[in-house]
Motif scaffolding. Structure first.
Motif, short mmCIF file in Angstrom:
data_model
loop_
_atom_site.label_atom_id
_atom_site.label_comp_id
_atom_site.label_asym_id
_atom_site.label_seq_id
_atom_site.Cartn_x
_atom_site.Cartn_y
_atom_site.Cartn_z
N ASP A 146 0.81 -1.22 0.00
CA ASP A 146 0.00 0.00 0.00
C ASP A 146 0.84 1.26 0.00
O ASP A 146 0.33 2.35 -0.24
CB ASP A 146 -0.94 0.02 1.21
CG ASP A 146 -2.10 -0.95 1.06
OD1 ASP A 146 -2.37 -1.37 -0.08
OD2 ASP A 146 -2.73 -1.28 2.08
N LYS A 147 2.12 1.14 0.28
CA LYS A 147 2.99 2.32 0.38
C LYS A 147 3.34 2.90 -0.99
O LYS A 147 3.68 4.07 -1.10
CB LYS A 147 4.24 1.98 1.16
CG LYS A 147 3.92 1.65 2.60
CD LYS A 147 5.15 1.38 3.41
CE LYS A 147 4.71 1.02 4.82
NZ LYS A 147 5.79 0.85 5.73
N HIS A 148 3.30 2.13 -2.04
CA HIS A 148 3.54 2.58 -3.41
C HIS A 148 4.86 3.32 -3.59
O HIS A 148 4.95 4.26 -4.35
CB HIS A 148 2.39 3.47 -3.90
CG HIS A 148 1.07 2.78 -3.89
ND1 HIS A 148 0.74 1.78 -4.77
CD2 HIS A 148 0.00 2.94 -3.09
CE1 HIS A 148 -0.47 1.36 -4.52
NE2 HIS A 148 -0.95 2.04 -3.50
N VAL A 149 5.88 2.93 -2.85
CA VAL A 149 7.19 3.56 -3.04
C VAL A 149 8.18 2.61 -3.70
O VAL A 149 9.24 3.03 -4.13
CB VAL A 149 7.78 4.07 -1.70
CG1 VAL A 149 6.92 5.19 -1.13
CG2 VAL A 149 7.96 2.96 -0.70
N LEU A 150 7.82 1.34 -3.79
CA LEU A 150 8.69 0.34 -4.40
C LEU A 150 7.88 -0.51 -5.37
O LEU A 150 6.68 -0.65 -5.22
CB LEU A 150 9.29 -0.59 -3.34
CG LEU A 150 10.18 0.06 -2.28
CD1 LEU A 150 10.58 -0.97 -1.24
CD2 LEU A 150 11.42 0.65 -2.91
N THR A 151 8.58 -1.06 -6.33
CA THR A 151 7.96 -1.98 -7.27
C THR A 151 8.73 -3.29 -7.24
O THR A 151 9.96 -3.29 -7.24
CB THR A 151 8.01 -1.41 -8.70
OG1 THR A 151 7.29 -0.19 -8.72
CG2 THR A 151 7.42 -2.37 -9.71
N VAL A 152 8.02 -4.38 -7.20
CA VAL A 152 8.63 -5.70 -7.23
C VAL A 152 8.37 -6.27 -8.62
O VAL A 152 7.25 -6.27 -9.11
CB VAL A 152 8.01 -6.62 -6.15
CG1 VAL A 152 8.60 -8.01 -6.23
CG2 VAL A 152 8.19 -6.01 -4.78
N MET A 153 9.45 -6.73 -9.27
CA MET A 153 9.29 -7.32 -10.60
C MET A 153 10.37 -8.37 -10.83
O MET A 153 11.39 -8.37 -10.16
CB MET A 153 9.35 -6.25 -11.69
CG MET A 153 10.70 -5.59 -11.84
SD MET A 153 10.85 -4.45 -13.23
CE MET A 153 9.71 -3.20 -12.79
N GLU A 154 10.10 -9.21 -11.79
CA GLU A 154 11.09 -10.20 -12.19
C GLU A 154 11.84 -9.65 -13.40
O GLU A 154 11.24 -9.08 -14.31
CB GLU A 154 10.42 -11.51 -12.57
CG GLU A 154 9.80 -12.22 -11.40
CD GLU A 154 9.24 -13.58 -11.77
OE1 GLU A 154 9.70 -14.18 -12.77
OE2 GLU A 154 8.33 -14.03 -11.06
N VAL A 155 13.16 -9.81 -13.37
CA VAL A 155 13.99 -9.39 -14.50
C VAL A 155 14.97 -10.51 -14.80
O VAL A 155 15.32 -11.29 -13.92
CB VAL A 155 14.76 -8.07 -14.21
CG1 VAL A 155 13.81 -6.92 -13.96
CG2 VAL A 155 15.71 -8.24 -13.05
N PRO A 156 15.43 -10.59 -16.04
CA PRO A 156 16.44 -11.61 -16.36
C PRO A 156 17.70 -11.40 -15.51
O PRO A 156 18.12 -10.26 -15.28
CB PRO A 156 16.72 -11.38 -17.84
CG PRO A 156 15.51 -10.68 -18.36
CD PRO A 156 15.02 -9.84 -17.21
N ASN A 157 18.28 -12.49 -15.04
CA ASN A 157 19.46 -12.41 -14.18
C ASN A 157 20.60 -11.62 -14.80
O ASN A 157 21.31 -10.92 -14.10
CB ASN A 157 19.95 -13.81 -13.82
CG ASN A 157 19.02 -14.52 -12.87
OD1 ASN A 157 18.26 -13.89 -12.14
ND2 ASN A 157 19.06 -15.83 -12.88
N ASP A 158 20.75 -11.71 -16.12
CA ASP A 158 21.88 -11.01 -16.74
C ASP A 158 21.70 -9.49 -16.74
O ASP A 158 22.65 -8.75 -16.96
CB ASP A 158 22.15 -11.52 -18.15
CG ASP A 158 20.97 -11.38 -19.10
OD1 ASP A 158 19.82 -11.41 -18.63
OD2 ASP A 158 21.22 -11.26 -20.31
N LEU A 159 20.49 -9.00 -16.46
CA LEU A 159 20.27 -7.55 -16.37
C LEU A 159 20.48 -7.00 -14.96
O LEU A 159 20.56 -5.79 -14.78
CB LEU A 159 18.85 -7.21 -16.82
CG LEU A 159 18.54 -7.41 -18.30
CD1 LEU A 159 17.10 -7.05 -18.59
CD2 LEU A 159 19.48 -6.58 -19.16
#
Length: 68
Positions: free
Chosen positions: A39-52
């Motif tokens: 609910d804080k909307h200050v961070l985003t969690v996402m999956e990214v390729p390991n090489d990035l």
């Protein structure tokens, strides 16, 4: 084998306190605690390729150094 120590600022009493908190928590309380983080909307969690990951870490470091 040597037992690992506690991180700086932590001791057995603090660890036991954290364990007790989560062991005594109801399912509803646990869900509410998890949802409150998003609910804080200050961070985003996402999956990214390991090489990035190295490039992303560099961008974050530059962003933080510009904030100072």
């Amino acid at each position: 084998m040597k037992q690992p120590g506690f991180p700086p600022g932590w001791d057995e009493k603090r660890v036991r306190g954290v364990l007790a908190h989560y062991e005594q928590q109801t399912e509803e309380e646990a869900v509410a605690e998890d949802e409150a983080v998003f609910d804080k909307h200050v961070l985003t969690v996402m999956e990214v390729p390991n090489d990035l990951v190295p490039a992303i870490r560099e961008l974050i470091a530059r962003h933080h150094s510009n904030d100072k």
